[in-house]
Design a protein around this motif. Structure first.
Motif, short mmCIF file in Angstrom:
data_model
loop_
_atom_site.label_atom_id
_atom_site.label_comp_id
_atom_site.label_asym_id
_atom_site.label_seq_id
_atom_site.Cartn_x
_atom_site.Cartn_y
_atom_site.Cartn_z
N ASP A 1 0.46 -0.89 0.12
CA ASP A 1 0.41 0.07 0.08
C ASP A 1 0.99 1.46 0.14
OD1 ASP A 1 -2.41 1.35 0.08
OD2 ASP A 1 -2.35 1.50 2.07
N GLY A 2 2.21 1.04 0.33
CA GLY A 2 2.78 2.14 0.66
C GLY A 2 2.43 3.54 1.64
N ALA A 3 2.04 2.38 2.70
CA ALA A 3 1.77 3.26 3.73
C ALA A 3 3.11 3.07 5.16
CB ALA A 3 0.77 2.97 4.64
N PRO A 4 3.31 3.88 5.90
CA PRO A 4 5.42 3.59 6.63
C PRO A 4 4.22 3.37 8.17
CG PRO A 4 3.97 5.47 6.83
CD PRO A 4 2.93 5.45 5.38
N ASN A 5 3.84 2.46 8.18
CA ASN A 5 2.93 1.72 8.97
C ASN A 5 3.10 0.34 8.75
OD1 ASN A 5 0.02 1.72 7.76
ND2 ASN A 5 -0.63 1.35 9.10
N THR A 6 2.69 0.30 7.86
CA THR A 6 2.59 -0.78 7.44
C THR A 6 4.24 -1.96 6.25
OG1 THR A 6 1.47 -1.15 5.08
CG2 THR A 6 0.34 -1.14 7.69
N ALA A 7 5.01 -1.08 5.93
CA ALA A 7 5.93 -1.55 5.15
C ALA A 7 7.56 -0.19 5.54
CB ALA A 7 5.83 -1.46 3.85
N PRO A 8 8.57 -0.61 5.55
CA PRO A 8 9.61 0.20 5.36
C PRO A 8 9.60 0.89 4.71
CG PRO A 8 10.69 -2.07 4.90
CD PRO A 8 9.03 -2.41 4.78
N LEU A 9 10.16 2.26 4.99
CA LEU A 9 10.56 3.35 3.49
C LEU A 9 11.77 2.93 2.41
CD1 LEU A 9 10.97 6.59 5.52
CD2 LEU A 9 8.68 5.68 5.18
N LEU A 10 11.86 3.15 1.53
CA LEU A 10 12.79 3.49 0.09
C LEU A 10 14.17 2.91 0.97
CD1 LEU A 10 10.20 1.07 -0.81
CD2 LEU A 10 11.50 2.08 -3.48
N ALA A 11 14.70 2.74 1.13
CA ALA A 11 16.00 4.14 1.26
C ALA A 11 17.16 4.24 0.18
CB ALA A 11 17.31 3.10 2.11
N PRO A 12 18.24 5.47 0.32
CA PRO A 12 18.65 5.42 -1.04
C PRO A 12 19.11 4.72 -1.82
CG PRO A 12 18.79 7.35 0.60
CD PRO A 12 17.80 5.80 1.26
N GLY A 13 18.66 4.40 -3.52
CA GLY A 13 19.27 3.20 -4.00
C GLY A 13 18.05 2.04 -4.14
N GLU A 14 17.68 1.56 -3.23
CA GLU A 14 16.52 0.56 -3.12
C GLU A 14 15.58 0.26 -3.74
OE1 GLU A 14 13.77 -1.64 -0.09
OE2 GLU A 14 14.53 0.04 0.22
N THR A 15 15.45 -0.55 -4.54
CA THR A 15 14.72 -1.02 -5.55
C THR A 15 13.39 -1.76 -4.95
OG1 THR A 15 15.85 -0.61 -7.50
CG2 THR A 15 13.82 -1.79 -8.46
N ARG A 16 12.01 -1.84 -5.04
CA ARG A 16 10.79 -2.83 -4.21
C ARG A 16 10.42 -2.89 -5.92
NH1 ARG A 16 9.21 -0.08 0.80
NH2 ARG A 16 10.98 -0.74 1.65
N SER A 17 9.83 -4.45 -5.66
CA SER A 17 8.69 -4.56 -6.60
C SER A 17 7.33 -3.97 -6.35
CB SER A 17 8.63 -5.94 -6.57
OG SER A 17 8.72 -7.26 -6.08
N TYR A 18 5.93 -3.81 -7.27
CA TYR A 18 4.57 -4.27 -6.28
C TYR A 18 4.18 -5.16 -7.90
CZ TYR A 18 6.43 -0.67 -4.49
OH TYR A 18 6.65 0.25 -2.67
N ASP A 19 2.94 -5.33 -7.23
CA ASP A 19 2.06 -6.71 -8.46
C ASP A 19 0.70 -6.88 -7.64
OD1 ASP A 19 0.87 -8.17 -10.31
OD2 ASP A 19 3.03 -10.28 -10.57
N TYR A 20 0.28 -6.15 -8.51
CA TYR A 20 -1.92 -5.81 -7.84
C TYR A 20 -2.65 -5.61 -8.89
CZ TYR A 20 -1.89 -1.34 -7.35
OH TYR A 20 -0.85 0.08 -7.21
#
Length: 485
Positions: free
Chosen positions: A97-116
């Motif tokens: 969901d991109g909410a800081p109560n349920t997922a950590p922030l993306l660190a500089p340089g980090e890549t995260r995948s989403y699929d929904y």
């Protein structure tokens, strides 16, 4: 301005679309994951260079997905500080969901995948870090319907922001210091929306109402009000056809500004709000609170001309906008200040009462009801849900699958656009009167008003529920809607 359909669209290639003007909505391709980056960019605002943030897709700011296309995205944080992006109005799994109560922030340089699985309509994506959203880390997210691909019309995007040349941290510090004189808590700039106390009022626009009490409309005067990253000193001029039909998608991505959308000499049909169809309404002026969206159809005169589409700041003279112009039409300069102040938005819920869902929720008895009290004041500048700020809040509880009713009761003198993550709700009550209202994800609750919503509770998880006025959320106007099995 991106032009996605009508006669030109039917013949256009993806390459031609990629060459369209700001905000270039990237036409997402087939099954391959899409690369999206939180990145810095430079804008020219009234002749001054401004370094801001943005969300860069394959062909510029934002994304457009085809009918039924999944949201398969690799998001990379190219900034030098952690951030997180929320897919506003979409319903991904809670962990995405991109909410800081349920997922950590993306660190500089980090890549995260989403699929929904996506929902069709007009949506947007934005940072869930207060200083980042104030620094324009947001972009359109459009999911087409099959009709969008075949309809004989041209699509136009209007993406609205409020902007300060001062860094967001300085803006927050200034607001906090002015509020400290009245005992407000100091701001902690840069904290994620999910743990960030601290903002106070700058310049206020007041309007008498509510039995003689002062209604506070604006609590900060921004340096500029942007339409597709531009002001009226150099507005975007969108080339349109004589007698053509326009699908105008409007997103209010401002941090703290309600706008009136004024179509001037051409009437508009409002056909969707927050991504969901409504029974069409015709008019020339419609109000739009922070985080809300509206889709309009506009039929242009056969004789051609230039047609400004303006966004008027509530309770003030400031305005911004774009201009629709047919070939060889004379385009005249529009002053950024109107002759008169725009009125307060929907204090009596007249606009909301006229909105009716085209496809309402199925009838079901309500199994869980909650009263949600919205409170706060300008001095000290602290805003609460059920008398508590974020971090001291009590979650609003329900069970997954239940039909839930939430009654927002605003006991303050400012309006609150209330956004519930992970759900689509229907407006079913306005000041105690039952209505079969619009489907939404963000509903505006005017001062001293009551708005009731109903929906079916989704995934078992803690979903954020908050005011989308950034200073209000920053001082604590957020809680969780926590679902158990």
């Amino acid at each position: 301005m991106t032009q996605l359909s009508r006669r030109g669209f039917l013949a256009a290639s993806a390459a031609a679309m990629a060459a369209a003007q700001m905000p270039r909505l990237a036409r997402a391709q087939s099954a391959a994951p899409i690369a999206l980056a939180a990145a810095s960019r430079t804008l020219d605002i009234d002749g001054r260079a401004a370094t801001v943030f943005g969300l860069a897709g394959p062909a510029g700011q934002g994304l457009v997905l085809d009918p039924g296309q999944r949201f398969r995205v690799y998001l990379t944080n190219t900034l030098d500080e952690p951030t997180i992006i929320h897919w506003h109005g979409q319903i991904p799994p809670n962990a995405q969901d991109g909410a800081p109560n349920t997922a950590p922030l993306l660190a500089p340089g980090e890549t995260r995948s989403y699929d929904y699985e996506t929902r069709p309509g007009t949506f947007w994506m934005h940072a869930h870090v207060v200083t980042h959203e104030m620094n324009l880390l947001a972009a359109p997210l459009i999911v087409r319907t099959p009709e969008d691909l075949t309809a004989d019309r041209q699509e136009v995007m209007l993406f609205l922001h409020d902007f300060s040349f001062a860094p967001p941290e300085e803006v927050l510090a200034e607001i906090s210091n002015s509020g400290a004189d009245h005992g407000a808590a100091p701001a902690k700039a840069g904290m994620a929306m999910g743990g960030m106390p601290g903002m106070d009022h700058g310049a206020m626009g007041n309007m008498q109402g509510m039995g003689g009490m002062a209604m506070d409309l604006n609590d900060y005067d921004f340096d500029a009000y942007l339409a597709n990253d531009r002001t009226l000193s150099d507005p975007e001029v969108v080339q349109v056809e004589r007698g053509g039909r326009i699908r105008l998608r409007v997103v209010n991505a401002a941090a703290a500004t309600v706008f009136w959308i004024d179509t001037g000499a051409v009437a508009a049909r409002l056909v969707a709000v927050d991504g969901d169809p409504v029974q069409p309404l015709t008019g020339t002026r419609f109000g739009l609170a922070m985080a809300q969206r509206m889709d309009f159809e506009i039929d242009l005169p056969a004789g051609g001309g230039a047609f400004p589409i303006l966004a008027l700041r509530e309770g003030a003279r400031d305005r911004t906008g774009i201009i629709l112009a047919t070939p060889k039409a004379e385009v005249r300069r529009i002053e950024p200040m109107a002759d008169a102040e725009a009125p307060a938005f929907d204090t009596g819920l007249a606009q909301e009462s006229r909105l009716m869902a085209l496809h309402p929720l199925p009838d079901r008895p309500v199994e869980r009801s909650h009263m949600v009290m919205l409170g706060g004041a300008m001095q000290p500048y602290v805003w609460t849900i059920n008398g508590a700020v974020w971090g001291q809040h009590q979650p609003i509880a329900a069970r997954a699958g239940e039909r839930v009713s939430l009654m927002f009761h605003n006991m303050s003198m400012m309006g609150h656009p209330m956004h519930l993550h992970g759900h689509v709700f229907q407006v079913v009550g306005l000041n105690g009167r039952r209505v079969a209202g619009a489907l939404r994800d963000t509903v505006y609750v005017p001062p001293m008003a009551m708005v009731e919503i109903a929906f079916d509770a989704g995934e078992t998880a803690p979903w954020l529920l908050h005011c989308h006025h950034m200073p209000h959320m920053a001082t604590g106007m957020m809680t969780t809607f926590s679902l158990t099995a």
